[in-house]
Enzyme design. Structure first.
Site, short mmCIF file in Angstrom:
data_model
loop_
_atom_site.label_atom_id
_atom_site.label_comp_id
_atom_site.label_asym_id
_atom_site.label_seq_id
_atom_site.Cartn_x
_atom_site.Cartn_y
_atom_site.Cartn_z
N SER A 184 -36.76 40.30 -5.03
CA SER A 184 -36.72 39.09 -5.77
C SER A 184 -38.21 39.00 -6.40
CB SER A 184 -36.16 37.88 -4.89
OG SER A 184 -35.89 36.75 -5.99
N ASP A 406 -25.57 39.82 -8.27
CA ASP A 406 -26.70 38.93 -8.08
C ASP A 406 -26.47 37.79 -9.20
OD1 ASP A 406 -29.11 37.77 -7.93
OD2 ASP A 406 -30.23 39.76 -7.58
N HIS A 442 -27.71 38.60 -3.91
CA HIS A 442 -29.00 38.63 -4.51
C HIS A 442 -29.75 39.12 -3.32
CE1 HIS A 442 -33.00 37.68 -6.33
NE2 HIS A 442 -33.19 36.68 -5.38
#
Length: 512
Positions: A184, A406, A442
């Protein structure tokens, strides 16, 4: 190897270009239980628990001409060092050093790595951005551009210098190999390192990279539509449309497992469920799927918004298995529920006003915010240039996996960035590879198989020259305890079921 004392004086000669040291502390930590359970440390499998003794070094420094205290921690295993460094990244508005991300350093030292992370001088405690104004705005209400630049890139270069020099001073030898691991925001950090500091690390595992930060207001489009119309679909409506798409498309790949191997092959039209009556827990009754619910999911799936003719869209579209967070309901009343990042980015970084009312802004206000964000921040926190030639020249290797379900970062944006890099250099796969993970959320999560072998494959690539064509992946068990095992393929290839054999046996799948 003679290990000196874990004392501040051991590191007194530490020097950082363009900066000065505020303070150095060092303390021995004994019998520390280090572990990283499966799915807690992106790019890695389950690690530990093991008992570790290490020297905890904390360096505070400031850049010339600035009154600040950037903290960097380096954990140095005393008897178990494997001769390598593993720096770790963060997420959201946290750069890596902090309680929320301590498991990243835990996993590193558990495997014998010297571990390192930085807070970039930002003492944030909420990765979602709730307290971002405390550091992003200066006393005059303007953006503290120096701190923002520290957050984006400058502290990353410092991190590599501090970690490498600290290792050399403690062990009296340099790390044989240096790595960075993040997801991320940490994935974005990995890309920035490869671009801005190509000599910093030999190998970078950068999962689900948070690219296109300057376009963050575009993530708010669905909430803007709802707020303008004062109409908010029930969450059950959005879920019903997702389940409808999954039911229609699940077996396109030949296996009914709740995972779409090729989401692009799903052409489900959500309008076929318009007006359908569904049982809705949030409403406490049956409701009919509304036109706005259909419009919202179609926009998320295609990336097309009502404002595409006014600005270049970077939403790109999500998998139909995208976990909608479109609305939230309390006592029968619903409201828009956008990602917190886009809320605070618009309020603080664009409007410079944490109290700015997003809910009641006009469409004209919204379009202006989108454009202003790009104008002000494209060159600061926009996506890195797609030219990785300097990183390649330095001998670096970059490995990325991207969950295709995601909800924060669409796989299509990551794919698009990779294809941009491919246009710059047709031999990009010699040093930069992308793996798409169907059904993975994610960084981890979702029904799909998570590529737990990513970091190990990176190490093998860096140290043995074995470029990974596939990654082993395993899902979390479902309610029945069933686990999905897959072999992920380096993009542009994808895994395809051969039509016979146990679907849960990776040997039944081939890369095509």
């Amino acid at each position: 190897m003679a290990v000196p004392s874990c004392l501040p004086s051991t590191f007194s000669s530490l020097a950082i270009p363009g900066a000065s040291i505020n303070n150095i502390s060092a303390a021995v930590v004994t019998n520390y239980t280090a572990s990283a359970p499966l799915f807690s440390k992106p790019n890695h499998g389950a690690i530990g628990p093991v008992q570790v003794d290490f020297c905890n070094v904390t360096v505070s420094h400031k850049h010339d001409g600035h009154d600040e205290a950037i903290l960097t921690q380096v954990w140095l295993p005393i008897d178990t060092w494997n001769g390598r460094l593993q720096a770790t990244g963060g997420g959201g508005f946290i750069t890596g050093l902090g309680a929320e991300y301590v498991v990243q350093m835990d996993g590193a030292i558990a495997e014998g790595y010297a571990a390192a992370a930085t807070n970039a001088g930002i003492y944030a405690v909420q990765s979602g951005g709730d307290d971002v104004a405390s550091w992003a705005l200066d006393d005059t209400g303007k953006i503290n551009m120096h701190k923002l630049e520290d957050f984006v890139y400058r502290s990353l270069g410092d991190l590599s210098v501090i970690a490498k020099e600290t290792i050399k001073l403690f062990y009296d030898e340099e790390a044989k190999y240096t790595y960075f691991s993040g997801c991320s925001k940490g994935g974005h950090q990995g890309y920035v390192l490869a671009q801005s500091f190509p000599d910093a690390f030999d190998g970078i595992a950068a999962a689900a990279p948070a690219l296109f930060w300057d376009h963050m207001p575009q993530w708010y489009w669905k909430s803007q539509v709802m707020n303008t119309r004062k109409e908010y679909p029930w969450p059950c409506e959005l879920d019903a449309l997702r389940y409808g798409a999954l039911e229609a498309c699940d077996e396109i790949d030949g296996v009914k497992d709740g995972v779409l191997q090729d989401p692009d092959a799903c052409n489900f039209d959500p309008s076929t469920l318009l007006g359908k009556s569904i049982n809705c827990t949030e409403a406490g009754r049956s409701v009919n799927i509304s036109e706005l619910a259909v419009e919202a999911v179609r926009g998320e799936w295609t990336g097309k918004t009502p404002w595409d003719d006014l600005f270049e869209s970077q939403t790109a579209g999500y998998d139909v298995d995208f976990q909608f967070g479109g609305t939230v309901c309390t006592n029968g009343t619903c409201a828009a529920n956008p990602f917190p990042f886009t809320i605070w980015w618009q309020k603080v970084f664009v409007k410079k006003d944490p109290s700015f009312d997003l809910v009641n802004m006009t469409d004209e206000d919204y379009v202006a915010i989108v454009k202003q964000s790009v104008e002000e921040y494209e060159n600061v926190i926009g996506s890195p240039d797609a030219d990785f030639s300097a990183f390649n020249k330095a001998g670096g290797k970059l490995l990325t996996y991207q969950g295709m379900s995601d909800p924060a970062i669409t796989y299509r944006n990551t794919r698009r960035f990779y294809e941009s890099a491919l246009q710059v250099d047709q031999s990009i796969s010699d040093y930069y590879r992308l793996f798409e993970a169907p059904g993975v959320g994610h960084c981890a999560g979702g029904r799909g198989a998570y590529p737990h072998s990513t970091f190990d494959a990176l190490v093998d690539w860096v140290e043995n020259g074995k470029a990974p064509d596939t990654l082993d992946a395993t899902s979390a068990p479902n309610e029945e305890g069933e686990v999905i095992k897959r072999t992920l393929c380096a993009y542009p290839k994808r895994s395809e079921y051969q039509g016979e054999g146990d679907p849960n046996d990776p040997a039944s799948w081939i890369c095509v």
